[in-house]
Design a protein around this motif. Structure first.
Motif: not given
Length: 259
Positions: A176-180
């Motif tokens: 997930i982009p925000i997690f990465v």
């Protein structure tokens, strides 16, 4: 008052002392000057605080505070006085050389900071002498720093909940982009600050790059969470009224100790 740069002079004594030596460079050569630029006030008038004598006589230091130097400094800031930061003003001190000695020292520091936060955060936010920028600094320094050790624990139950909701941890979408992005940012803070600390460290510490590499490893896998744990325990000790001022034992060479 001018806040200087505190350098550890017994880093060769043990791995604990070496860890503290690099940590002090991270604090006094990077964090304090940077935060002073950002928030427009210094905070430390202890062993490397150079006071105007008349101001120190007026403010004094309160023995009932576990970090009486921080308390005095923030009383000065709240009164509208200026604390400048100059890393070229160097003072030297002995670091704890064992984990028990370090634990006792940092427990007193953490509890003392919590006392300072309880005493100065609300009056600081109401002070007519502080600018909006300084009040934001008070909020971060005295508010967020006391909340964060508890928030840092939440990653474990959050991951456990999301894993349970997805059926298992293996079923989670880790990309997930925000997690990465947040993970990359979090993981970059330690190496970034350690690198900056090496670049601007005092000469005798900067010439030992191995200390910085070992510090990065120790802080990533052990030391950071140890300090968070100490902060949580210190707050509990303050609430139950356990306020013991313990002298920190420091060793210079084998068979020689100083307090």
């Amino acid at each position: 008052m001018v806040q200087g740069h505190c350098v550890v002079r017994n880093g060769e004594t043990s791995w604990v002392a070496r860890t503290v030596a690099v940590e002090f460079e991270s604090i006094y050569a990077v964090s304090h000057p940077g935060r002073a630029q950002l928030h427009r006030f210094g905070i430390f008038g202890g062993s490397n605080g150079y006071w105007r004598t008349s101001l120190l006589r007026q403010v004094r230091m309160h023995g009932f505070m576990l970090t009486e130097d921080i308390d005095s400094s923030l009383r000065v800031v709240r009164a509208g006085r200026r604390i400048a930061v100059d890393p070229a003003l160097v003072s030297r001190e002995l670091a704890p050389t064992t984990l028990p000695a370090l634990w006792k020292q940092r427990m007193r520091w953490a509890q003392g900071w919590f006392q300072v936060s309880l005493r100065h955060l609300r009056p600081g936010l109401r002070s007519a002498s502080l600018t909006v920028r300084q009040k934001l600094g008070f909020t971060f320094l005295l508010g967020w720093r006391e909340i964060y050790p508890w928030l840092s624990l939440q990653v474990v139950p959050l991951l456990a909940f999301f894993g349970w909701k997805a059926g298992s941890v293996a079923q989670l979408d880790w990309l997930i982009p925000i997690f990465v992005l947040t993970t990359l940012y979090t993981l970059s803070v330690g190496p970034g600050q350690t690198w900056f600390a090496w670049r601007v460290a005092s000469t005798e510490i900067r010439h030992r790059p191995g200390w910085f590499l070992r510090y990065l490893f120790v802080s990533t896998f052990f030391y950071t969470e140890m300090k968070n744990l100490i902060s949580r325990v210190a707050q509990i000790k303050e609430f139950v009224g356990e306020r013991q001022w313990t002298v920190t034992t420091r060793s210079v060479t084998a068979g020689t100790s100083q307090h």
